[in-house]
Design an enzyme around this catalytic site. Structure first.
Site, PDB file in Angstrom:
ATOM      1  N   GLN A  82       0.893  -1.225   0.076  1.00  0.00           N
ATOM      2  CA  GLN A  82      -0.180  -0.172   0.019  1.00  0.00           C
ATOM      3  C   GLN A  82       0.946   1.357   0.053  1.00  0.00           C
ATOM      4  OE1 GLN A  82      -3.142   1.100  -0.149  1.00  0.00           O
ATOM      5  NE2 GLN A  82      -4.003  -1.039  -0.597  1.00  0.00           N
ATOM      6  N   SER A  83       1.957   1.190  -0.858  1.00  0.00           N
ATOM      7  CA  SER A  83       2.961   2.464  -0.628  1.00  0.00           C
ATOM      8  C   SER A  83       2.398   3.708  -1.104  1.00  0.00           C
ATOM      9  CB  SER A  83       4.173   2.131  -1.420  1.00  0.00           C
ATOM     10  OG  SER A  83       4.975   3.091  -1.459  1.00  0.00           O
TER      11      SER A  83
END
Ligand SMILES: *Cc1c(COP(=O)(O)O)cnc(C)c1O
Length: 345
Positions: A82-83
Site C-alpha cells: 500500500q505504498s
C-alpha cells in the site's frame, strides 16, 4: 539556506496551511490526567500536490528534477503493497511525461493483492508500467537495478528513486519545509514548543532536522517510529540528516544526540493496525474532519496522544503535528478504522 542551486520541480502552489486544532485539543485534554494537555497544531502536508499529496511530494520535487537532469525516461522505485511513496512517484512520473515501474516488497507475506483498494487501485488507474513483487528481506536496491538494466537493454533510461525517496536529494524537500515553517511561524506569530513527526525511511525526520539545525531553529523534533524502535531508527535518521547537511555544504557534524524518537506505537508490526491508531484516526476525523491514515499518520498521532497522556508535554505547550498524508490507504482498511475488527494490540 540557499536551496535555489538545486534543480527542483514544483507540484504544489504556495505553502501548506499551518493551523490550530481547537476541537481536537479540547477532546485530547479531556482524556489527559487532570485535564491538562498541549495545544495541538497541524502542518497540512497532506494537502501537497500529486494525487493526493503527502510528504513524498516534497522529496519528489527534487528527485524528479534530478531524474530529468540525468535524461531519464522512467522512474523506478520500491515500497510496501500500500505504498504512498510508489503512488506519488508514479504521479510525478506522469506529470513529467515519464514512465514508472515499481518493485513491491511483501513485508507481510501474501499482502500484495492486484485488485486491492487504496493505493493499489491508484497504481492501476494511474497506469504503472510494471510491478515486480518480491518477498520480505529482498535486496531492494539490487531488484531496482535489475529493472534499470532491463530498460537499458531496450535503449531506455531508468532513474532509481530509493525507498521512501529518502536520500540526500529527497531530504532537501524537508529542508524546504523547515524554511517554509520558519516563515509561517514568523508571519502567523506562532510560537511552537515541540514538533511531532513520523519517522520511517527517515527523509522527513532527517531532512527537517538538517533544515532546523542549518537555519538555527531550536524547536525539539520528536520522531515517532512507524516500523522501528529508537535503537534502530535513530541511526538511520542521523545518517540521513548528515547526508543532507553535507549535500548543502553546511560543514556541520550532527551529533547523534540531536536525534530523538519514540517506538512502540508502530506495534504489532509495520502497516498492521492497532487500537491506538484506530482511536487517533477516529478522533481527528470526528473533531476536525481531517483524515489520517492507518499505516503512518494514525500511529504517529497515537504517539502524540500517548505522550500527552503521559504528561510528556508541558501544560499549554504548543505542539505541532506534521501531517504527512496517506489517507488513500484508509480504503484498504475500512473495517479496521471503523472499529469493526478485533485487533490484538
Ligand atoms: C512515507 C510516509 C511517512 C514516513 O516518512 P519517511 O520520510 O519515510 O520517514 C509518514 N507518513 C506517510 C503518510 C508516509 O507515506
Amino acid at each position: 539556506m540557499d536551496l535555489s542551486r538545486f534543480p527542483r520541480r514544483r507540484y504544489t502552489q504556495g505553502p501548506t496551511p499551518l493551523e490550530f486544532l481547537p476541537h481536537f485539543t479540547k477532546a485530547l485534554r479531556a482524556t489527559c490526567p487532570d485535564g491538562s494537555g498541549p495545544n495541538v497544531w497541524i502542518k497540512r502536508d497532506d494537502m501537497l500536490g500529486l494525487t493526493p499529496g503527502g510528504n513524498k511530494t516534497r522529496k519528489l520535487e527534487f528527485l524528479a528534477a534530478d531524474a530529468l537532469a540525468h535524461g531519464a525516461d522512467t522512474l523506478i522505485t520500491c515500497g510496501a503493497p500500500q505504498s504512498n511513496h510508489c503512488r506519488a512517484t508514479l504521479s510525478a512520473a506522469i506529470k513529467e511525461g515519464m514512465k514508472c515501474r515499481f518493485v513491491i516488497e511483501e513485508r507481510v507475506p501474501n499482502s500484495y493483492k492486484v485488485d486491492a483498494s487504496g493505493n493499489n487501485f491508484l497504481f492501476r488507474l494511474l497506469g504503472v508500467e510494471a510491478i515486480t513483487v518480491v518477498p520480505a528481506g529482498t535486496n531492494m536496491l539490487e531488484a531496482m537495478q535489475k529493472v534499470a538494466s532491463d530498460l537499458a537493454a531496450v535503449g531506455r533510461k531508468g532513474y532509481i528513486v530509493p525507498g521512501g525517496g529518502s536520500n540526500a536529494i529527497g531530504g532537501l524537500g524537508y529542508v524546504a519545509c523547515a524554511q517554509e515553517l520558519q516563515q509561517q511561524f514568523f508571519e502567523q506569530g506562532v510560537q511552537i514548543d515541540k514538533i511531532v513527526v513520523g519517522s520511517g525511511s527517515s527523509g522527513t525526520h532527517g531532512g527537517l532536522l538538517a533544515g532546523f539545525l542549518g537555519n538555527h531553529i531550536n524547536i525539539p523534533l520528536i520522531g515517532i517510529g512507524v516500523s522501528r524502535d529508537p535503537v534502530d531508527q535513530n541511526p538511520l535518521v542521523h545518517k540521513e540528516a548528515q547526508a543532507v547537511a553535507d549535500l548543502l555544504g553546511l560543514n556541520m557534524t550532527i551529533s547523534p544526540e540531536a536525534v530523538l524518537s519514540f517506538g512502540d506505537w508502530w506495534r504489532p508490526k509495520y502497516s498492521v493496525p492497532n487500537q491506538a491508531m484506530v482511536e487517533a484516526v477516529q478522533m481527528l476525523a470526528r473533531t476536525e474532519a481531517i483524515l489520517l491514515d492507518p499505516v503512518y499518520t494514525g500511529k504517529i498521532m497515537a504517539g502524540l496522544i500517548g505522550l500527552a497522556r503521559q504528561a510528556y508535554f508541558g501544560k499549554d505547550e504548543n505542539v505541532l503535528f506534521i501531517h504527512t498524508g496517506g489517507a488513500t490507504s484508509l480504503h484498504a482498511y475500512e473495517a479496521e478504522v471503523l472499529g469493526l475488527k478485533d485487533l490484538t494490540v
